[in-house]
Design a protein around this motif. Sequence first.
Motif, mmCIF file in Angstrom:
data_model
loop_
_atom_site.group_PDB
_atom_site.id
_atom_site.type_symbol
_atom_site.label_atom_id
_atom_site.label_comp_id
_atom_site.label_asym_id
_atom_site.label_seq_id
_atom_site.Cartn_x
_atom_site.Cartn_y
_atom_site.Cartn_z
ATOM 1 N N ARG A 178 10.342 -2.905 5.080
ATOM 2 C CA ARG A 178 9.022 -2.933 4.462
ATOM 3 C C ARG A 178 8.368 -1.576 4.328
ATOM 4 N NH1 ARG A 178 6.058 -6.825 8.441
ATOM 5 N NH2 ARG A 178 4.292 -5.821 7.416
ATOM 6 N N THR A 179 8.841 -0.576 5.097
ATOM 7 C CA THR A 179 8.132 0.704 5.163
ATOM 8 C C THR A 179 9.083 1.850 4.847
ATOM 9 O OG1 THR A 179 6.678 -0.233 6.840
ATOM 10 C CG2 THR A 179 6.719 2.158 6.659
ATOM 11 N N HIS A 234 4.102 0.974 2.391
ATOM 12 C CA HIS A 234 4.198 -0.136 3.342
ATOM 13 C C HIS A 234 3.927 -1.429 2.576
ATOM 14 C CE1 HIS A 234 3.762 -2.417 7.032
ATOM 15 N NE2 HIS A 234 2.568 -2.812 6.667
ATOM 16 N N LEU A 282 0.875 -1.180 0.000
ATOM 17 C CA LEU A 282 0.000 0.000 0.000
ATOM 18 C C LEU A 282 0.902 1.216 0.000
ATOM 19 C CD1 LEU A 282 -3.099 -0.586 2.271
ATOM 20 C CD2 LEU A 282 -2.645 -1.293 -0.057
#
Lengths: 376, 376, 376
Positions: free
Chosen positions: A331-332, A374, A15
């Motif tokens: 991941r972010t 993310h 996302l």
Amino acid sequence: GNGVPAVGLNMFGVLDATLAYGSASGGSHRVQLTNSGFNSSRLGFRGSEDLGGGLSASFWLEMGVNPDDGTGVASSTNNQQAAGGASAGSLTFNRASWVSLNGDWGSLRLGRDYTPTFTLMAGYDPFTVNGAGTTLAFTGFSIRRATAQGPYPASTSTSPGVAFPGGPVATRARASNSIGYMTGDNLGGFYGWAQYYLGENAQDGAATEDDGSGYNARFGYAAGPVDVSAAYGKTKYALLGDFRTWDVGGTWKLGNLQLNAEYVSDRAGGTTLTGGIGPAPLDGKGWMVGGSYVAGPGLVRFSYSGYKVDLGSGPVSRKAAIGYVYYLSKRTAVYTTYAHLWNRNGATSTLNGSLVGAGLASSASNGLDFGLKHSF
Amino acid sequence: GNGVPAVGLNMFGVLDATLAYGSASGGSHRVQLTNSGFNSSRLGFRGSEDLGGGLSASFWLEMGVNPDDGTGVASSTNNQQAAGGASAGSLTFNRASWVSLNGDWGSLRLGRDYTPTFTLMAGYDPFTVNGAGTTLAFTGFSIRRATAQGPYPASTSTSPGVAFPGGPVATRARASNSIGYMTGDNLGGFYGWAQYYLGENAQDGAATEDDGSGYNARFGYAAGPVDVSAAYGKTKYALLGDFRTWDVGGTWKLGNLQLNAEYVSDRAGGTTLTGGIGPAPLDGKGWMVGGSYVAGPGLVRFSYSGYKVDLGSGPVSRKAAIGYVYYLSKRTAVYTTYAHLWNRNGATSTLNGSLVGAGLASSASNGLDFGLKHSF
Amino acid sequence: GNGVPAVGLNMFGVLDATLAYGSASGGSHRVQLTNSGFNSSRLGFRGSEDLGGGLSASFWLEMGVNPDDGTGVASSTNNQQAAGGASAGSLTFNRASWVSLNGDWGSLRLGRDYTPTFTLMAGYDPFTVNGAGTTLAFTGFSIRRATAQGPYPASTSTSPGVAFPGGPVATRARASNSIGYMTGDNLGGFYGWAQYYLGENAQDGAATEDDGSGYNARFGYAAGPVDVSAAYGKTKYALLGDFRTWDVGGTWKLGNLQLNAEYVSDRAGGTTLTGGIGPAPLDGKGWMVGGSYVAGPGLVRFSYSGYKVDLGSGPVSRKAAIGYVYYLSKRTAVYTTYAHLWNRNGATSTLNGSLVGAGLASSASNGLDFGLKHSF
């Protein structure tokens, strides 16, 4: 609610929400909370099964998701429409939908997949064709035309004309009804991918009976700091004239620095059908040079790209882009990108949804992205 | 098949099937196997990641599902249409689609989310705006009009007119393209949520260039037996006139009994545009008093609500509702709800898909739900 | 990415890609990478909860997926349209969407589900109504008509007419808004399933007020090598005339050999409404004999089926099919099917998307499938 996972079956996704600003010469500007400025937003399901004897079976289902509004992205059932196969906004597995058999000899994939030419164009772009920095070599450009040309309608309004010539082709990024073969990883750095896809029209003698059918392949070498490859794809369209693209490019790693370059040669092949482009083919050329630099938890990306069509006075768009990504974790990440675009000879490309004013032979556009990405 | 779950990634949902009966004065009745009479049916995917230093990232994707027929619910891409963004029935992540950064300081959310005003209106309704008991304070009411008023078409048929005035507003329940900030839980019971959302039209000087943009906020206090809050939201619409809603309400726990109340003040702001409501704004007021009582594995719910518009003779609808939920487990329940609705001065609201007869200045409607709800 | 699974919640699916060739007398041929030649492609989510006392709750959400292009399949919201409820290609939970309560006494299901008559027609077909071998008893057949008959338009082009009479009925395979009861497994081999479903039209005195409502039931006996059953279903349509189907069939296991047979009697009931079929009902009869043989990791399937309509000269189609499935594992298989179809008296059925030439009273069609199926 329940946690999620098990042997051989995975759920995954990205996302990426983007606050995007765009402006254009003598025209409108726009502010959007849009998406995928760094990484394409998606939700997917995939898995594999060991069949013994070195053989395995895999599947992949991946839907595009627009996290800013919860909608999805339509697919194409026949490679003939860029957004056929479901109404705009519906969730579909437009990004990937295939089943495969895999062995030492490589992999046989059946279904909807990237085209090999796309993986070259997107893979060598430091911005991976996401956000304001997307290379013009992939998107081509928009043009305002006083007269219709082939399937491209005339367009003299402030609304930009249809993108030329790669943009409107359904197989620019993916193909449905495809049969693909990918080499294994045991070729000493050489790799290859060949794909055949079907338009699935009835074979009834009509001029359009092969529309949407075509083939596409990429061959390359990746070892140590170097990855270079070339790709070619052709899709049949009786009215547009067969569309083909020739692409070459590569990346070169020098410690924390990576340099990227690519060159794209598109042709809408010309046709003698009424309403088609006419006997003369229409050519477009795109190019990009750029790179990226890893600085601790940050990544700097930069590129200069352009696209020119051999039409009339030779409309051309050029773009310079620079961006920074800060990884909060693997991941972010948060990121920002700034891009400036120049149009010459009547090209009307713009950034981030802005529109250039009417009647400008030369114009410019700016795009600025801020985002949060993310993945899971 | 495989089981489903893992660290930081969850799949969840609700399936609620409802056998619903509705009837109306001098008109038609209807029997449906519909859904979500107690809890909104959905399928969702969510997760979070600890980023260290007190920071975390989260995502939420939640699609509306109609378990009676397997269809989904469209979203809105620009807050300008109540069902834009996909054709009716397509699955989309219409209910929630966002990514967030969270810390002690609160949470920053980007994407599609509830509006704060909705969470007040739905959260204080003992029936949580589900089924025949849904408070009129949220839904407004339907009215039959001999002449068009602003964007509301004239309607003198047995089909009820467009709901007034909150109903047709896309941001009544959720907003796309939103940037929201929610306070953390360390404010001694005080809480707040402020949201800004974008209509994403081109900024080109048109009267409608800000349509669908707006802001929305809720502030409250929840501690011990008490939860009270107020909320305000405004969305721009050049033709309707900016829509704004002021809402206050609260709940009070007395052992097994909880009392609920809320008051809603809506305004379609008036406009000088041709076809708009005219210079005078149109006001509507809704109210609800009710509550619930826990009796062993059962829950009794009751409410009395109304909605009135300052238009002509002052059309008004009032509703009394009572319901019983029996929990077979924490996740599974059977339930029934009965509601009776009175229309006065030309209002034509109905329950459960019934339609009142033509030409009635006063009418009534009945709704009866039986259902089975299962969450996972 | 994360693995996927947990207690009581399962994700499951099938991806089946099929290279399909079809040809027809004096007409067109077609090559497609289509899907579900052996098993229907899908992605699903299901789970159950033990409520104690022998009671449990379950849910099932299952979407049709076309892995060749990533699109989905529309559902029907009211049993009145075969593809209503979302635009073609959108993902919906069209295959199954229900919640149930289960006990020793059986199971009560609410939502969208197979019709019992379909489970008989598909369950006794050695090809389970997938691919070129699909029994004609289920699909009925296509016919070219010089004049419109009832809701079936006239059709004299090379494009075949609408399938007669079972094909166009929305409840042929599934029903929305259904309430179903299935017996438990403690009846000494006897089993039963009764279903009532709602069209959900307003009850306002219109001739069509009950369209899409109906009932459907199947009763049978399965023990040892034998499974036999009968089923009946009726759906109301004011214009078509109520549609009903009577079906009987069974299977008999003889070691590695299984023999299958079924008989289907359809009727579009006739109507006195303008545009309807007229006072005389229209009857169609389908039949199938076939079977399968397990040979190590392989499965041979074969069938002979036909469908005839009592209309004019009695158009009839007959089909012979043979197929082989090779299991690479329990979950993964490759397969091939060949079928030949004969049309007589003006029937125009075809296989795999081919179309027969114009004006043929008798014609033939061939279909050939090759595929890869993977389930998870």
